[in-house]
Design an enzyme around this catalytic site. Sequence first.
Site, PDB file in Angstrom:
ATOM      1  N   ARG A 139       3.098  27.849 -35.171  1.00 50.66           N
ATOM      2  CA  ARG A 139       2.625  27.556 -33.813  1.00 50.66           C
ATOM      3  C   ARG A 139       3.773  27.315 -32.833  1.00 50.66           C
ATOM      4  NH1 ARG A 139      -1.435  23.036 -36.083  1.00 50.66           N
ATOM      5  NH2 ARG A 139       0.076  23.165 -37.779  1.00 50.66           N
TER       6      ARG A 139
ATOM      7  N   LYS B  98      10.829  25.276 -37.811  1.00 50.91           N
ATOM      8  CA  LYS B  98      10.295  24.164 -37.023  1.00 50.91           C
ATOM      9  C   LYS B  98      11.119  22.888 -37.115  1.00 50.91           C
ATOM     10  CE  LYS B  98       6.322  21.920 -38.012  1.00 50.91           C
ATOM     11  NZ  LYS B  98       4.861  21.666 -37.948  1.00 50.91           N
TER      12      LYS B  98
ATOM     13  N   GLY C 247      -5.427  14.883 -39.089  1.00 47.64           N
ATOM     14  CA  GLY C 247      -6.368  14.441 -40.109  1.00 47.64           C
ATOM     15  C   GLY C 247      -6.997  13.115 -39.667  1.00 47.64           C
TER      16      GLY C 247
HETATM   17  C1  UD1 Z   1      -0.578  16.974 -41.616  1.00 50.69           C
HETATM   18  C2  UD1 Z   1      -1.647  16.159 -42.354  1.00 50.69           C
HETATM   19  C3  UD1 Z   1      -2.604  15.560 -41.323  1.00 50.69           C
HETATM   20  C4  UD1 Z   1      -1.812  14.684 -40.357  1.00 50.69           C
HETATM   21  C5  UD1 Z   1      -0.645  15.462 -39.730  1.00 50.69           C
HETATM   22  C6  UD1 Z   1       0.248  14.501 -38.996  1.00 50.69           C
HETATM   23  C7  UD1 Z   1      -2.080  17.223 -44.504  1.00 50.69           C
HETATM   24  C8  UD1 Z   1      -2.976  18.103 -45.276  1.00 50.69           C
HETATM   25  N1  UD1 Z   1      -2.390  17.036 -43.244  1.00 50.69           N
HETATM   26  O1  UD1 Z   1      -1.238  18.021 -40.940  1.00 50.69           O
HETATM   27  O2  UD1 Z   1      -3.590  14.765 -41.963  1.00 50.69           O
HETATM   28  O3  UD1 Z   1      -2.673  14.196 -39.344  1.00 50.69           O
HETATM   29  O4  UD1 Z   1       0.148  16.108 -40.741  1.00 50.69           O
HETATM   30  O5  UD1 Z   1       1.250  15.173 -38.279  1.00 50.69           O
HETATM   31  O6  UD1 Z   1      -1.115  16.726 -45.043  1.00 50.69           O
HETATM   32  N2  UD1 Z   1       4.858  21.332 -45.272  1.00 50.69           N
HETATM   33  C9  UD1 Z   1       5.537  21.718 -46.390  1.00 50.69           C
HETATM   34  N3  UD1 Z   1       4.927  22.555 -47.268  1.00 50.69           N
HETATM   35  C10 UD1 Z   1       3.653  23.011 -47.090  1.00 50.69           C
HETATM   36  C11 UD1 Z   1       2.968  22.597 -45.918  1.00 50.69           C
HETATM   37  C12 UD1 Z   1       3.588  21.749 -45.041  1.00 50.69           C
HETATM   38  O7  UD1 Z   1       6.675  21.329 -46.608  1.00 50.69           O
HETATM   39  O8  UD1 Z   1       3.196  23.763 -47.935  1.00 50.69           O
HETATM   40  C13 UD1 Z   1       5.533  20.425 -44.325  1.00 50.69           C
HETATM   41  C14 UD1 Z   1       5.718  21.039 -42.947  1.00 50.69           C
HETATM   42  O9  UD1 Z   1       6.982  21.651 -42.837  1.00 50.69           O
HETATM   43  C15 UD1 Z   1       5.589  19.844 -42.033  1.00 50.69           C
HETATM   44  C16 UD1 Z   1       4.739  18.852 -42.809  1.00 50.69           C
HETATM   45  O10 UD1 Z   1       4.734  19.284 -44.126  1.00 50.69           O
HETATM   46  O11 UD1 Z   1       6.841  19.251 -41.751  1.00 50.69           O
HETATM   47  C17 UD1 Z   1       3.320  18.779 -42.277  1.00 50.69           C
HETATM   48  O12 UD1 Z   1       2.736  20.081 -42.370  1.00 50.69           O
HETATM   49  P1  UD1 Z   1       1.822  20.650 -41.214  1.00 50.69           P
HETATM   50  O13 UD1 Z   1       1.396  22.016 -41.591  1.00 50.69           O
HETATM   51  O14 UD1 Z   1       2.477  20.465 -39.901  1.00 50.69           O
HETATM   52  O15 UD1 Z   1       0.565  19.665 -41.356  1.00 50.69           O
HETATM   53  P2  UD1 Z   1      -0.494  19.275 -40.250  1.00 50.69           P
HETATM   54  O16 UD1 Z   1      -1.496  20.367 -40.138  1.00 50.69           O
HETATM   55  O17 UD1 Z   1       0.186  18.856 -39.020  1.00 50.69           O
HETATM   56 CA    CA Z   2       2.302  18.791 -38.354  1.00 54.80          CA
END
Ligand code: UD1
Ligand code: CA
Length: 466
Positions: free
Chosen positions: A15, A22, A139
């Site tokens: 996004r 990011k 979340g």
């Molecule tokens: C996540 C939370 C959500 C919370 C929000 C707060 C989950 C499922 N959801 O959502 O409840 O309100 O953060 O900002 O956890 N990442 C990885 N590997 C992955 C996926 C993500 O390392 O496979 C890392 C991303 O780089 C990022 C962080 O985890 O830094 C959060 O991931 P993101 O996809 O931004 O989660 P949100 O949809 O924002």
């Molecule tokens: Ca996030």
Amino acid sequence: MNVMAVVLAAGQGKRMKSKLYKVLHPVCGKPMVGHVVDTVEQASCSRTVVVVGHGAAAVQSYLGDRAEFVLQEQQLGTGHAVIQARELLGQEEGITLVVCGDTPLVTVETVNAMIELHQASGAAATVLTAEFANPTGYGRVIRGSEGAVERIVEQKDCSPAEAAVREINTGTYCFDNRKLFDALSRVTNDNAQGEYYLTDVIGIFVSEGETVQAYCTSDLAEAIGINDRIALGEAESLMRQRIVRRHQVNGVTVIDTGSAYIEADVKIGADTILYPGTVLRGSTVIGEDCIIGPSADIADSVIGDGVTVRYSTIDQSEAGDGSSIGPYANLRPGSKLGKDCKIGDFVELKNAVLGDDSKVSHLSYVGDAEVGRGVNIGCGAITVNYDGFNKSKTVIGDDAFIGSNVNLIAPVHIGDGAYVVAGSTVTHDVPGGDLAIARERQVNKPGYADKIRSRAKAKKERSKTE
Ligand code: UD1
Ligand code: CA
């Protein structure tokens, strides 16, 4: 108590619509993952494990030896990301702090308070939450009739009633380490996004009779997760306010807080005044009692006490106590001023060292030069340091005087106390104490001014009639 940290930084951040991964996007000059790692370091974590994936090499080279790294080859969700740390942390006893790499505003004070609550309550997990007027995208924290946390539901999995909940998960948590990795093995990807959610661990704990706590922060800035450029802009301005306030508390006067751009690691001494349009970047250190701005852009530089910088740019340079720079000066990398130097308008310095009390007051270029103490470089005098292929050095001794509009053709050495008269083009060394004159001797032609005028006038008349 043994506290470890896992920072999630493997996502691409679609996004953001960016070529830059990011978590490397800067907030107040520092990549967001850098802010997060700063915070976990301040929380005295014994180990910091960063989960990398997209841009792994770039994130790893940015953080260097500040963390251990595990690779998440495919981004299958935040729960799957944490599982990657099992090999490193799975056998440890203690508390694991999990922080998302895209929440740079979370503070160490809050993290410490959350850890304290977590320990005092004996919970298996403690979630950092916040109440948002508009919780879209986050979340939701679902509590039972008694008010205890029951589970976290992602936006895309919310029922309308759940979507109306305004308490959100900030993405920062404390876990009992053993229980965390145990519960993670029971997380499935049966949800709207087909991902293994870390947040599902909360529901698993509750269903197994474990205690889950929420620590609700009142500082909404801390809860910002940066998923797009809009949130990036919000985080930037919230962090900027926070940084300005920190300097104000430390005794810095900021005339217009809205136009002071101070990056995260900049240090400023007490009683320094920042006028509007001040940009202080990178590792810049400013002393006490300085006047900075209006309009000053200072990057990776060290400014002493009592220095004035107006309408000028300074990059990778140093200015000694009591010096005055500008208006309209440009200090390029490698400029080093001693104490009480004066660099005036339209002066450019590059890789030039000036001793104490030296002055370059107007319209000069001084590059690749070593200038002693008490030197005066006159208006318009320049070092000629480049022949189209090579850069050469100019050395000027203590107390030398370089007249206006002098060209010093480098390599050249002007001795201590030497005097170079205005308009000279100096191609040979000048011994100390000598006077150098390198210009045509003046000739006056009596009455010739009128002659030359009438000749010019006649020429103009002829061209009219042609
Ligand atoms: C996540 C939370 C959500 C919370 C929000 C707060 C989950 C499922 N959801 O959502 O409840 O309100 O953060 O900002 O956890 N990442 C990885 N590997 C992955 C996926 C993500 O390392 O496979 C890392 C991303 O780089 C990022 C962080 O985890 O830094 C959060 O991931 P993101 O996809 O931004 O989660 P949100 O949809 O924002
Ligand atoms: Ca996030």
